[in-house]
Design a protein around this motif. Structure first.
Motif, PDB file in Angstrom:
ATOM      1  N   ARG A  32       0.865  -1.334   0.114  1.00  0.00           N
ATOM      2  CA  ARG A  32      -0.015   0.023  -0.043  1.00  0.00           C
ATOM      3  C   ARG A  32       0.734   1.278  -0.058  1.00  0.00           C
ATOM      4  NH1 ARG A  32      -4.564   0.503   4.110  1.00  0.00           N
ATOM      5  NH2 ARG A  32      -5.237   2.245   2.777  1.00  0.00           N
ATOM      6  N   LEU A  33       1.895   1.281   0.647  1.00  0.00           N
ATOM      7  CA  LEU A  33       2.833   2.234   0.765  1.00  0.00           C
ATOM      8  C   LEU A  33       3.435   2.581  -0.542  1.00  0.00           C
ATOM      9  CD1 LEU A  33       5.011   1.909   3.998  1.00  0.00           C
ATOM     10  CD2 LEU A  33       3.340   3.617   3.579  1.00  0.00           C
ATOM     11  N   HIS A  34       3.808   1.526  -1.464  1.00  0.00           N
ATOM     12  CA  HIS A  34       4.464   1.424  -2.805  1.00  0.00           C
ATOM     13  C   HIS A  34       3.347   2.231  -3.661  1.00  0.00           C
ATOM     14  CE1 HIS A  34       7.910  -0.549  -1.637  1.00  0.00           C
ATOM     15  NE2 HIS A  34       7.432  -1.808  -1.709  1.00  0.00           N
ATOM     16  N   LYS A  35       1.881   1.587  -3.566  1.00  0.00           N
ATOM     17  CA  LYS A  35       1.008   2.137  -4.353  1.00  0.00           C
ATOM     18  C   LYS A  35       0.779   3.748  -4.260  1.00  0.00           C
ATOM     19  CE  LYS A  35      -1.297  -2.262  -5.028  1.00  0.00           C
ATOM     20  NZ  LYS A  35      -2.356  -2.984  -4.873  1.00  0.00           N
ATOM     21  N   ALA A  36       0.932   4.120  -3.024  1.00  0.00           N
ATOM     22  CA  ALA A  36       0.735   5.621  -2.581  1.00  0.00           C
ATOM     23  C   ALA A  36       1.747   6.361  -2.899  1.00  0.00           C
ATOM     24  CB  ALA A  36       0.316   5.611  -0.839  1.00  0.00           C
ATOM     25  N   TRP A  61      13.565  -1.338  -2.899  1.00  0.00           N
ATOM     26  CA  TRP A  61      14.345  -0.607  -4.079  1.00  0.00           C
ATOM     27  C   TRP A  61      15.219   0.422  -3.556  1.00  0.00           C
ATOM     28  CZ3 TRP A  61      13.801   4.731  -4.660  1.00  0.00           C
ATOM     29  CH2 TRP A  61      12.497   5.342  -4.326  1.00  0.00           C
ATOM     30  N   LEU A  62      15.140   0.843  -2.226  1.00  0.00           N
ATOM     31  CA  LEU A  62      16.071   1.793  -1.575  1.00  0.00           C
ATOM     32  C   LEU A  62      17.190   0.954  -0.910  1.00  0.00           C
ATOM     33  CD1 LEU A  62      13.626   4.332  -0.047  1.00  0.00           C
ATOM     34  CD2 LEU A  62      15.331   4.807  -1.885  1.00  0.00           C
ATOM     35  N   PRO A  63      18.200   1.455  -0.358  1.00  0.00           N
ATOM     36  CA  PRO A  63      19.270   0.749  -0.041  1.00  0.00           C
ATOM     37  C   PRO A  63      18.771   0.711   1.597  1.00  0.00           C
ATOM     38  CG  PRO A  63      20.216   2.770  -0.760  1.00  0.00           C
ATOM     39  CD  PRO A  63      18.745   2.777  -0.995  1.00  0.00           C
ATOM     40  N   VAL A  64      19.227  -0.640   2.264  1.00  0.00           N
ATOM     41  CA  VAL A  64      18.659  -1.035   3.656  1.00  0.00           C
ATOM     42  C   VAL A  64      20.127  -0.631   4.528  1.00  0.00           C
ATOM     43  CG1 VAL A  64      17.223  -2.684   2.707  1.00  0.00           C
ATOM     44  CG2 VAL A  64      19.728  -3.229   3.393  1.00  0.00           C
ATOM     45  N   GLY A  65      19.760  -0.428   6.004  1.00  0.00           N
ATOM     46  CA  GLY A  65      20.819  -0.199   6.691  1.00  0.00           C
ATOM     47  C   GLY A  65      21.273  -1.268   7.840  1.00  0.00           C
ATOM     48  N   PRO A  66      22.205  -2.156   7.630  1.00  0.00           N
ATOM     49  CA  PRO A  66      22.550  -3.059   8.787  1.00  0.00           C
ATOM     50  C   PRO A  66      23.398  -2.602   9.723  1.00  0.00           C
ATOM     51  CG  PRO A  66      23.745  -3.156   6.651  1.00  0.00           C
ATOM     52  CD  PRO A  66      22.675  -2.507   6.389  1.00  0.00           C
ATOM     53  N   PHE A  67      23.737  -3.242  10.472  1.00  0.00           N
ATOM     54  CA  PHE A  67      24.575  -2.846  11.755  1.00  0.00           C
ATOM     55  C   PHE A  67      24.110  -1.452  12.255  1.00  0.00           C
ATOM     56  CE2 PHE A  67      27.599  -5.366   8.977  1.00  0.00           C
ATOM     57  CZ  PHE A  67      27.645  -6.349   9.622  1.00  0.00           C
ATOM     58  N   ASN A  68      22.921  -1.468  12.690  1.00  0.00           N
ATOM     59  CA  ASN A  68      22.291  -0.283  13.304  1.00  0.00           C
ATOM     60  C   ASN A  68      22.359   0.933  12.478  1.00  0.00           C
ATOM     61  OD1 ASN A  68      21.132  -1.463  15.510  1.00  0.00           O
ATOM     62  ND2 ASN A  68      23.094  -1.416  16.965  1.00  0.00           N
ATOM     63  N   GLY A  69      22.421   0.782  11.071  1.00  0.00           N
ATOM     64  CA  GLY A  69      22.506   1.873  10.272  1.00  0.00           C
ATOM     65  C   GLY A  69      23.988   2.675  10.097  1.00  0.00           C
TER      66      GLY A  69
END
Length: 270
Positions: A32-36, A61-69
């Protein structure tokens, strides 16, 4: 009221249930976020490999933040930014963790190293990140490339005391914060989930006031502080709830999906 353009969520205790399941309702909420037209990504104390299984079902599709960002990894698992704990701080943190009797884990960019395969939370972590550790007798050769050090302990009050001692001892040399009541994470200095949120906002060309964050633990407070809307899970401790703008249901009650409903309603899309 600023419209939300990006949602950044914690993983364990937030997006996933206690048994590490991504529910159908949670997946539908992200759709729903993607569609919005609202961006969505995740940040976690997990290593990058422990976040890989969420990329496809959530269509990230965005980068992710491992190791607490403190690291930023693109959806293909290629590093965008990689930071390390200064070796002196890593050595100091191991000494303190041993003083408090915690099991020690060292994570590099691609390895999980332990010295006690019978530790209380080893099997739990294997299930959580879907990867196996490497047992070593000496952490020294790996401390120069440590992305995260974890103290694992079933003594929650003791680990809370250890957190305070660690923070005082390390100062600005490293970040020390609990990601679970039983995990104390030491990560590179100057980077946390808050700086990850700022980096993602900059990437999208939006103000951090247009970011909503969702989490449940002390390590999520850094992103709560820099976002325009912050939502604490119902299973969060009171001090985490107190610092959020909103509170949702628990992770066993699809609180993540309810949080997304709050965000969509704020944007007039609920």
């Amino acid at each position: 009221m600023t419209q939300i353009s990006l949602v950044v969520s914690d993983v364990d205790g937030t997006l996933l249930t206690k048994d590490k399941t991504l529910t159908d309702r949670a997946k539908s909420a992200v759709q729903r976020l993607h569609k919005a037209g609202i961006g969505f990504t995740i940040t976690s104390s997990r290593p990058a490999i422990g976040m890989r299984f969420l990329i496809e079902p959530l269509a990230l599709w965005l980068p992710v933040g491992p190791f607490n960002g403190s690291s930023i990894i693109d959806p293909e698992m290629h590093p965008v930014e990689q930071h390390l704990i200064p070796q002196a701080a890593a050595e100091r943190s191991l000494k303190i963790l041993r003083e408090f009797g915690a099991d020690i884990w060292v994570f590099t960019a691609d390895q999980w190293l332990i010295d006690n395969p019978n530790g209380s939370y080893v099997a739990h972590e294997q299930h959580t990140i879907r990867a196996d550790p490497t047992t070593v007798t000496d952490f020294s050769p790996y401390l120069a490339t440590a992305c995260k050090i974890v103290g694992a302990s079933a003594d929650a009050p003791g680990l809370e005391r250890c957190e305070k001692v660690m923070q005082e001892a390390l100062g600005r040399q490293a970040t020390a914060v609990r990601s679970q009541t039983y995990y104390l994470d030491i990560t590179p200095p100057g980077f946390d989930k808050g700086t990850f949120v700022q980096a993602m906002a900059k990437r999208l060309g939006i103000a951090t006031d247009a970011v909503a964050t969702i989490g449940d633990m002390q390590n999520d407070l850094a992103m709560f502080r820099v976002s325009g809307m912050s939502i604490a899970m119902g299973n969060a401790a009171d001090n985490v709830k107190d610092q959020a703008t909103n509170v949702t249901a628990t992770n066993e009650q699809d609180g993540f999906a309810e949080a997304i409903e709050m965000i969509l309603k704020r944007n007039g899309a609920g």
